[in-house]
Each structure stands twice: as C-alpha cells, then as structure tokens.
Design a protein around this motif. Structure first.
Motif, PDB file in Angstrom:
ATOM      1  N   LYS A 191     -34.524  -9.081  15.514  1.00  0.00           N
ATOM      2  CA  LYS A 191     -35.597  -9.808  16.195  1.00  0.00           C
ATOM      3  C   LYS A 191     -35.636 -11.273  15.770  1.00  0.00           C
ATOM      4  CE  LYS A 191     -39.564 -10.385  18.403  1.00  0.00           C
ATOM      5  NZ  LYS A 191     -39.653 -10.410  19.843  1.00  0.00           N
ATOM      6  N   TRP A 192     -35.583 -11.502  14.470  1.00  0.00           N
ATOM      7  CA  TRP A 192     -35.699 -12.842  13.894  1.00  0.00           C
ATOM      8  C   TRP A 192     -34.314 -13.258  13.394  1.00  0.00           C
ATOM      9  CZ3 TRP A 192     -40.298 -13.813  15.615  1.00  0.00           C
ATOM     10  CH2 TRP A 192     -41.267 -12.814  15.626  1.00  0.00           C
ATOM     11  N   LYS A 193     -33.470 -13.722  14.275  1.00  0.00           N
ATOM     12  CA  LYS A 193     -32.063 -13.996  13.976  1.00  0.00           C
ATOM     13  C   LYS A 193     -31.856 -15.077  12.905  1.00  0.00           C
ATOM     14  CE  LYS A 193     -30.416 -12.362  18.456  1.00  0.00           C
ATOM     15  NZ  LYS A 193     -31.168 -11.187  18.318  1.00  0.00           N
ATOM     16  N   ASP A 194     -32.865 -15.894  12.656  1.00  0.00           N
ATOM     17  CA  ASP A 194     -32.736 -16.908  11.614  1.00  0.00           C
ATOM     18  C   ASP A 194     -32.977 -16.327  10.217  1.00  0.00           C
ATOM     19  OD1 ASP A 194     -35.448 -16.515  12.288  1.00  0.00           O
ATOM     20  OD2 ASP A 194     -35.999 -18.472  11.472  1.00  0.00           O
ATOM     21  N   GLN A 195     -33.406 -15.067  10.146  1.00  0.00           N
ATOM     22  CA  GLN A 195     -33.683 -14.430   8.860  1.00  0.00           C
ATOM     23  C   GLN A 195     -32.471 -13.632   8.399  1.00  0.00           C
ATOM     24  OE1 GLN A 195     -36.554 -15.044   7.036  1.00  0.00           O
ATOM     25  NE2 GLN A 195     -36.617 -16.574   8.647  1.00  0.00           N
ATOM     26  N   ARG A 196     -31.896 -14.065   7.297  1.00  0.00           N
ATOM     27  CA  ARG A 196     -30.680 -13.433   6.780  1.00  0.00           C
ATOM     28  C   ARG A 196     -30.853 -13.106   5.310  1.00  0.00           C
ATOM     29  NH1 ARG A 196     -26.692 -17.396   9.978  1.00  0.00           N
ATOM     30  NH2 ARG A 196     -26.922 -16.321  11.942  1.00  0.00           N
ATOM     31  N   LEU A 197     -30.243 -12.008   4.926  1.00  0.00           N
ATOM     32  CA  LEU A 197     -30.216 -11.591   3.525  1.00  0.00           C
ATOM     33  C   LEU A 197     -28.771 -11.409   3.106  1.00  0.00           C
ATOM     34  CD1 LEU A 197     -32.849  -8.721   3.676  1.00  0.00           C
ATOM     35  CD2 LEU A 197     -33.208 -10.988   2.745  1.00  0.00           C
ATOM     36  N   VAL A 198     -28.419 -11.884   1.928  1.00  0.00           N
ATOM     37  CA  VAL A 198     -27.105 -11.609   1.365  1.00  0.00           C
ATOM     38  C   VAL A 198     -27.321 -10.515   0.327  1.00  0.00           C
ATOM     39  CG1 VAL A 198     -25.149 -12.526   0.081  1.00  0.00           C
ATOM     40  CG2 VAL A 198     -26.310 -13.957   1.765  1.00  0.00           C
ATOM     41  N   VAL A 199     -26.657  -9.374   0.517  1.00  0.00           N
ATOM     42  CA  VAL A 199     -26.902  -8.210  -0.334  1.00  0.00           C
ATOM     43  C   VAL A 199     -25.606  -7.563  -0.780  1.00  0.00           C
ATOM     44  CG1 VAL A 199     -29.101  -7.678   0.772  1.00  0.00           C
ATOM     45  CG2 VAL A 199     -27.009  -6.624   1.615  1.00  0.00           C
ATOM     46  N   LYS A 200     -25.709  -6.813  -1.840  1.00  0.00           N
ATOM     47  CA  LYS A 200     -24.630  -5.933  -2.271  1.00  0.00           C
ATOM     48  C   LYS A 200     -25.120  -4.518  -2.005  1.00  0.00           C
ATOM     49  CE  LYS A 200     -21.943  -4.353  -6.165  1.00  0.00           C
ATOM     50  NZ  LYS A 200     -21.775  -4.372  -7.620  1.00  0.00           N
ATOM     51  N   ILE A 201     -24.346  -3.750  -1.275  1.00  0.00           N
ATOM     52  CA  ILE A 201     -24.732  -2.388  -0.943  1.00  0.00           C
ATOM     53  C   ILE A 201     -23.890  -1.428  -1.776  1.00  0.00           C
ATOM     54  CG2 ILE A 201     -24.799  -0.626   0.868  1.00  0.00           C
ATOM     55  CD1 ILE A 201     -25.292  -2.909   2.863  1.00  0.00           C
ATOM     56  N   GLU A 202     -24.570  -0.580  -2.522  1.00  0.00           N
ATOM     57  CA  GLU A 202     -23.891   0.416  -3.345  1.00  0.00           C
ATOM     58  C   GLU A 202     -24.202   1.795  -2.786  1.00  0.00           C
ATOM     59  OE1 GLU A 202     -23.775   2.045  -7.938  1.00  0.00           O
ATOM     60  OE2 GLU A 202     -24.937   0.272  -7.443  1.00  0.00           O
ATOM     61  N   VAL A 203     -23.166   2.497  -2.366  1.00  0.00           N
ATOM     62  CA  VAL A 203     -23.341   3.840  -1.827  1.00  0.00           C
ATOM     63  C   VAL A 203     -23.378   4.808  -3.005  1.00  0.00           C
ATOM     64  CG1 VAL A 203     -22.355   5.626  -0.355  1.00  0.00           C
ATOM     65  CG2 VAL A 203     -22.143   3.226   0.302  1.00  0.00           C
ATOM     66  N   VAL A 204     -24.501   5.512  -3.153  1.00  0.00           N
ATOM     67  CA  VAL A 204     -24.647   6.454  -4.258  1.00  0.00           C
ATOM     68  C   VAL A 204     -24.599   7.897  -3.790  1.00  0.00           C
ATOM     69  CG1 VAL A 204     -25.895   4.837  -5.725  1.00  0.00           C
ATOM     70  CG2 VAL A 204     -27.163   6.344  -4.185  1.00  0.00           C
ATOM     71  N   GLY A 205     -24.616   8.106  -2.484  1.00  0.00           N
ATOM     72  CA  GLY A 205     -24.547   9.461  -1.951  1.00  0.00           C
ATOM     73  C   GLY A 205     -24.384   9.432  -0.457  1.00  0.00           C
ATOM     74  N   GLU A 206     -24.081  10.596   0.100  1.00  0.00           N
ATOM     75  CA  GLU A 206     -23.960  10.708   1.545  1.00  0.00           C
ATOM     76  C   GLU A 206     -24.512  12.052   1.988  1.00  0.00           C
ATOM     77  OE1 GLU A 206     -19.882  10.913   2.994  1.00  0.00           O
ATOM     78  OE2 GLU A 206     -19.235  11.565   1.027  1.00  0.00           O
ATOM     79  N   LEU A 207     -24.956  12.110   3.224  1.00  0.00           N
ATOM     80  CA  LEU A 207     -25.526  13.319   3.797  1.00  0.00           C
ATOM     81  C   LEU A 207     -24.405  14.142   4.418  1.00  0.00           C
ATOM     82  CD1 LEU A 207     -28.222  14.758   4.333  1.00  0.00           C
ATOM     83  CD2 LEU A 207     -28.312  13.561   6.518  1.00  0.00           C
TER      84      LEU A 207
END
Length: 95
Positions: A66-82
C-alpha cells in the motif's frame, strides 16, 4: 521485530508476503497511514502485504504494498517449516 514479538510466521498470498505474530494473537504486521507498524488485525490486505527482494547475501528489502515508499531492510532466519500440519524446527533453532 522478532526480538519484540517472538517468532513471526511468514504467510504468502499471490506475489506478496505477510507476517503473523503468535504473541499478537495471530494478527498480521500492518503499516498504518501514519507509517507506524502495528499488529492490529487479522486481515491480509494491501496494508499488511509486503513485496520481498534480495539485497545482498543475507538481507532482503521489504516494500509495503500500500505504502510503496515504506521499506524495511531485514534478515530473515527460517527456524521451521509447516509439513503436513506440523511445524518442524530446522537446525539449532533458538528457544
């Protein structure tokens, strides 16, 4: 975010993702009109949807749908899966 909310569950819908927090009663991370991030409802609409792009070896840029000017730089750590309705932890997942 996970430091304050506990693990976040990534949800996918079409070409976007969202993040649900167990500690927020399963509510989805939302960007508001005032550009505040909240876990305020269970809907998974444009305010709660994010586009994800690689930004280096371990980081991603999340852009709010919705708010295309809003950005986050993140590190995603996968700790599990369904798998078949059961969450299976991967490796040495934190307690």
């Amino acid at each position: 975010l996970a430091e304050h909310t506990g693990p976040l569950r990534m949800c996918a819908a079409q070409n976007t993702i969202g993040f649900r927090a167990g500690l927020a009663a399963g509510k989805v991370l939302q960007m508001t009109r005032t550009k505040e991030m909240l876990f305020s409802n269970h809907n998974f609409g444009s305010w709660e949807s994010w586009h994800m792009a690689m930004d280096g070896a371990e980081t991603f840029v999340l852009t709010n749908k919705k708010w295309k000017d809003q950005r986050l730089v993140v590190k995603i750590e996968v700790v599990g899966e369904l798998i078949n309705g059961i969450v299976r932890l991967k490796g040495a997942a934190p307690c």
